[in-house]
Design a protein around this motif. Structure first.
Motif, mmCIF file in Angstrom:
data_model
loop_
_atom_site.group_PDB
_atom_site.id
_atom_site.type_symbol
_atom_site.label_atom_id
_atom_site.label_comp_id
_atom_site.label_asym_id
_atom_site.label_seq_id
_atom_site.Cartn_x
_atom_site.Cartn_y
_atom_site.Cartn_z
ATOM 1 N N ALA A 1 -80.798 89.072 68.436
ATOM 2 C CA ALA A 1 -79.560 88.825 69.181
ATOM 3 C C ALA A 1 -79.493 89.665 70.450
ATOM 4 O O ALA A 1 -79.028 89.200 71.498
ATOM 5 C CB ALA A 1 -78.354 89.106 68.292
ATOM 6 N N ALA A 2 -79.965 90.914 70.385
ATOM 7 C CA ALA A 2 -79.941 91.779 71.566
ATOM 8 C C ALA A 2 -80.809 91.202 72.676
ATOM 9 O O ALA A 2 -80.419 91.216 73.857
ATOM 10 C CB ALA A 2 -80.413 93.182 71.195
ATOM 11 N N CYS A 3 -81.973 90.694 72.328
ATOM 12 C CA CYS A 3 -82.837 90.057 73.338
ATOM 13 C C CYS A 3 -82.134 88.862 73.955
ATOM 14 O O CYS A 3 -82.203 88.645 75.180
ATOM 15 C CB CYS A 3 -84.163 89.633 72.712
ATOM 16 S SG CYS A 3 -85.248 91.001 72.269
ATOM 17 N N ASP A 4 -81.445 88.078 73.148
ATOM 18 C CA ASP A 4 -80.769 86.877 73.656
ATOM 19 C C ASP A 4 -79.644 87.226 74.626
ATOM 20 O O ASP A 4 -79.530 86.627 75.699
ATOM 21 C CB ASP A 4 -80.210 86.061 72.490
ATOM 22 C CG ASP A 4 -81.280 85.227 71.811
ATOM 23 O OD1 ASP A 4 -82.329 84.974 72.428
ATOM 24 O OD2 ASP A 4 -81.065 84.816 70.652
ATOM 25 N N VAL A 5 -78.797 88.190 74.261
ATOM 26 C CA VAL A 5 -77.661 88.480 75.133
ATOM 27 C C VAL A 5 -78.108 89.196 76.404
ATOM 28 O O VAL A 5 -77.462 89.069 77.461
ATOM 29 C CB VAL A 5 -76.574 89.296 74.401
ATOM 30 C CG1 VAL A 5 -76.009 88.518 73.241
ATOM 31 C CG2 VAL A 5 -77.098 90.646 73.937
ATOM 32 N N LEU A 6 -79.210 89.928 76.343
ATOM 33 C CA LEU A 6 -79.711 90.588 77.550
ATOM 34 C C LEU A 6 -80.388 89.591 78.493
ATOM 35 O O LEU A 6 -80.215 89.658 79.714
ATOM 36 C CB LEU A 6 -80.694 91.702 77.168
ATOM 37 C CG LEU A 6 -80.083 92.934 76.495
ATOM 38 C CD1 LEU A 6 -81.189 93.867 76.017
ATOM 39 C CD2 LEU A 6 -79.148 93.665 77.447
ATOM 40 N N ALA B 1 -76.413 98.358 70.196
ATOM 41 C CA ALA B 1 -77.157 97.118 70.031
ATOM 42 C C ALA B 1 -76.585 96.238 68.932
ATOM 43 O O ALA B 1 -76.714 95.006 68.992
ATOM 44 C CB ALA B 1 -78.626 97.433 69.738
ATOM 45 N N THR B 2 -75.942 96.828 67.919
ATOM 46 C CA THR B 2 -75.422 96.007 66.828
ATOM 47 C C THR B 2 -74.356 95.034 67.306
ATOM 48 O O THR B 2 -74.136 93.993 66.677
ATOM 49 C CB THR B 2 -74.825 96.887 65.712
ATOM 50 O OG1 THR B 2 -73.860 97.778 66.276
ATOM 51 C CG2 THR B 2 -75.911 97.688 65.016
ATOM 52 N N VAL B 3 -73.697 95.348 68.415
ATOM 53 C CA VAL B 3 -72.678 94.449 68.966
ATOM 54 C C VAL B 3 -73.284 93.082 69.289
ATOM 55 O O VAL B 3 -72.607 92.054 69.221
ATOM 56 C CB VAL B 3 -72.041 95.078 70.222
ATOM 57 C CG1 VAL B 3 -71.157 94.083 70.949
ATOM 58 C CG2 VAL B 3 -71.237 96.306 69.826
ATOM 59 N N ALA B 4 -74.582 93.063 69.623
ATOM 60 C CA ALA B 4 -75.226 91.799 69.993
ATOM 61 C C ALA B 4 -75.146 90.777 68.873
ATOM 62 O O ALA B 4 -75.090 89.559 69.141
ATOM 63 C CB ALA B 4 -76.687 92.048 70.366
ATOM 64 N N ALA B 5 -75.141 91.230 67.625
ATOM 65 C CA ALA B 5 -75.074 90.299 66.499
ATOM 66 C C ALA B 5 -73.790 89.488 66.509
ATOM 67 O O ALA B 5 -73.741 88.384 65.948
ATOM 68 C CB ALA B 5 -75.201 91.067 65.182
ATOM 69 N N ASN B 6 -72.737 90.013 67.137
ATOM 70 C CA ASN B 6 -71.491 89.261 67.292
ATOM 71 C C ASN B 6 -71.355 88.659 68.683
ATOM 72 O O ASN B 6 -70.727 87.606 68.846
ATOM 73 C CB ASN B 6 -70.296 90.162 67.000
ATOM 74 C CG ASN B 6 -70.208 90.548 65.535
ATOM 75 O OD1 ASN B 6 -70.540 89.768 64.656
ATOM 76 N ND2 ASN B 6 -69.771 91.770 65.265
ATOM 77 N N LEU B 7 -71.936 89.317 69.692
ATOM 78 C CA LEU B 7 -71.827 88.801 71.061
ATOM 79 C C LEU B 7 -72.435 87.409 71.203
ATOM 80 O O LEU B 7 -71.977 86.614 72.023
ATOM 81 C CB LEU B 7 -72.502 89.749 72.044
ATOM 82 C CG LEU B 7 -71.680 90.912 72.589
ATOM 83 C CD1 LEU B 7 -72.529 91.790 73.498
ATOM 84 C CD2 LEU B 7 -70.456 90.406 73.344
ATOM 85 N N VAL B 8 -73.456 87.101 70.425
ATOM 86 C CA VAL B 8 -74.064 85.768 70.547
ATOM 87 C C VAL B 8 -73.061 84.671 70.206
ATOM 88 O O VAL B 8 -73.229 83.522 70.620
ATOM 89 C CB VAL B 8 -75.316 85.631 69.660
ATOM 90 C CG1 VAL B 8 -76.473 86.443 70.219
ATOM 91 C CG2 VAL B 8 -75.020 86.034 68.223
ATOM 92 N N LEU C 1 -79.544 101.138 64.164
ATOM 93 C CA LEU C 1 -79.569 99.814 64.779
ATOM 94 C C LEU C 1 -78.950 99.805 66.173
ATOM 95 O O LEU C 1 -79.276 98.937 66.990
ATOM 96 C CB LEU C 1 -78.837 98.812 63.890
ATOM 97 C CG LEU C 1 -79.413 98.595 62.487
ATOM 98 C CD1 LEU C 1 -78.590 97.552 61.742
ATOM 99 C CD2 LEU C 1 -80.862 98.173 62.541
ATOM 100 N N ASP C 2 -78.074 100.753 66.447
ATOM 101 C CA ASP C 2 -77.376 100.774 67.734
ATOM 102 C C ASP C 2 -78.246 101.274 68.882
ATOM 103 O O ASP C 2 -77.958 100.996 70.044
ATOM 104 C CB ASP C 2 -76.125 101.664 67.642
ATOM 105 C CG ASP C 2 -74.882 100.866 67.322
ATOM 106 O OD1 ASP C 2 -74.912 99.638 67.469
ATOM 107 O OD2 ASP C 2 -73.874 101.474 66.928
ATOM 108 N N ASP C 3 -79.295 102.019 68.585
ATOM 109 C CA ASP C 3 -80.109 102.681 69.598
ATOM 110 C C ASP C 3 -81.466 101.980 69.705
ATOM 111 O O ASP C 3 -82.126 101.736 68.694
ATOM 112 C CB ASP C 3 -80.297 104.151 69.203
ATOM 113 C CG ASP C 3 -81.211 104.897 70.150
ATOM 114 O OD1 ASP C 3 -80.798 105.135 71.286
ATOM 115 O OD2 ASP C 3 -82.336 105.225 69.734
ATOM 116 N N VAL C 4 -81.899 101.661 70.924
ATOM 117 C CA VAL C 4 -83.122 100.879 71.102
ATOM 118 C C VAL C 4 -84.359 101.590 70.554
ATOM 119 O O VAL C 4 -85.150 100.978 69.814
ATOM 120 C CB VAL C 4 -83.308 100.482 72.579
ATOM 121 C CG1 VAL C 4 -84.686 99.857 72.809
ATOM 122 C CG2 VAL C 4 -82.216 99.504 72.996
#
Length: 338
Positions: free
Chosen positions: A102-107, A289-296, A13-16
């Motif tokens: 979430a990754a799409c949103d934070v980017l 990328a998994t960080v995005a799930a919390n960054l949102v 999940l961490d790697d695109v």
């Protein structure tokens, strides 16, 4: 999930490229086909929706990411990928889909995440995934709209429970009210840890319906669900109120009001307990990328001192804080009414 499976899942999940390959493999059925492998390359295509060139690209990504291997013209899942698919492919897909969302949103909207959280909420698809408004109804369409995010939260809670459950101070507690307890996964874990405990989960109607439907028969007399808005509905009597991963959904003012309501609700000797992630800024290292799930939710995670100050100001004796590091630092803050 065992540590080996969790480590490999996080790696994917961490790697695109591997996140893309994982979601494509699940959505097209290629991973399901390979689960019964080894399978000849010529036999994979007819069982999936992929054209030949697309399948070759996907298989190449599988090999690079450690998801599948090749022996001659035959393909098979690696032992690590096979273990993930056997364990729970549905939960794996939910997790992969949310990380991608979430990754799409934070980017795409990271600037508004930092400067104007309300604008970020309006723009981010993540917050359209959590259809709290639809959970107010009980019709088939309401349940259909509620189940995806309730299931995702349940999956996360099931992973967190073994580490967080023992930190919840329930010594001497007979009846626990969990506000915003979703489908009751965390409450069920607490009941297993505390033999004499009864619990009531207060959440929105559709969520409670899903939770009651999934409640084990053996817990029917120990776990109850109360449907309604926690700000408006009358709370059942109990000697502890728990907020687990719910107060970050509210502003500081709203969280303080809810905590004060809980303080007034519990009897002398009763407890108000908060279990929440700490602030993003306090995390030592964040990557993948998994960080995005919390960054949102970055602008809503708070220092545990905020909750301790609210409880102390309300007259509670604040208990020693308990903390553990999972995907982020979690803090259990509790106060006892004296």
């Amino acid at each position: 999930m065992n540590l080996q499976n969790l480590t490999f899942e996080t790696q994917l999940l961490d790697d695109v490229p591997s996140l893309m390959a994982l979601r494509a493999g699940l959505n097209t059925g290629v991973l399901r086909v390979l689960l019964n492998g080894p399978v000849a390359r010529a036999d994979i295509g007819p069982q999936t929706a992929l054209p030949s060139d697309g399948l070759d690209t996907l298989l190449g990504l599988f090999r690079q990411c450690g998801m599948a291997g090749q022996e001659g013209d035959y393909w098979h899942l690696t032992p690590a990928m096979h273990a993930l698919m056997v364990a729970d492919p549905i939960a794996l897909k939910r997790r992969a889909d949310f990380v991608a969302l979430a990754a799409c949103d934070v980017l795409m909207h990271g600037d508004s995440l930092l400067s104007d959280p309300q604008a970020f909420q309006r723009a981010a698809a993540t917050f359209r995934f959590f259809r709290y408004d639809r959970a107010l109804g009980m019709g088939a369409a309401h349940l259909e709209d509620t189940a995806p995010w309730a299931d995702y939260v349940s999956d996360l809670t099931a992973r967190e429970g073994p580490d967080l459950g023992p930190l919840i101070p329930l010594e001497g507690v007979d009846h626990l009210l969990e506000v915003g307890g979703n489908t009751g996964v965390f409450a069920r874990g607490l009941l297993e840890l505390n033999a004499g405990l009864r619990a009531t989960v207060l959440d929105l109607p559709a969520v409670c319906h899903l939770g009651a439907r999934r409640r084990p028969e053996a817990l029917a007399d120990r776990l109850a669900f109360l449907a309604g808005d926690a700000r408006e509905i009358a709370w059942p009597a109990g000697d502890a109120v728990l907020f687990k991963s719910v107060l970050h959904d509210w502003t500081e003012e709203a969280a303080e009001l809810m905590l004060n309501k809980a303080v007034q609700h519990v009897p002398v000797g009763g407890r108000v307990i908060i279990c929440e992630r700490g602030p993003i800024a306090a995390e030592p290292v964040m990557h993948g990328a998994t960080v995005a799930a919390n960054l949102v939710f970055a602008q809503y995670y708070r220092h545990p001192e905020f909750y301790e100050a609210v409880l102390e100001a309300a007259g509670l004796r604040v208990l020693p804080r308990r903390s553990v590091t999972l995907d982020m630092a979690f803090h259990v803050v509790a106060g006892e009414r004296v």
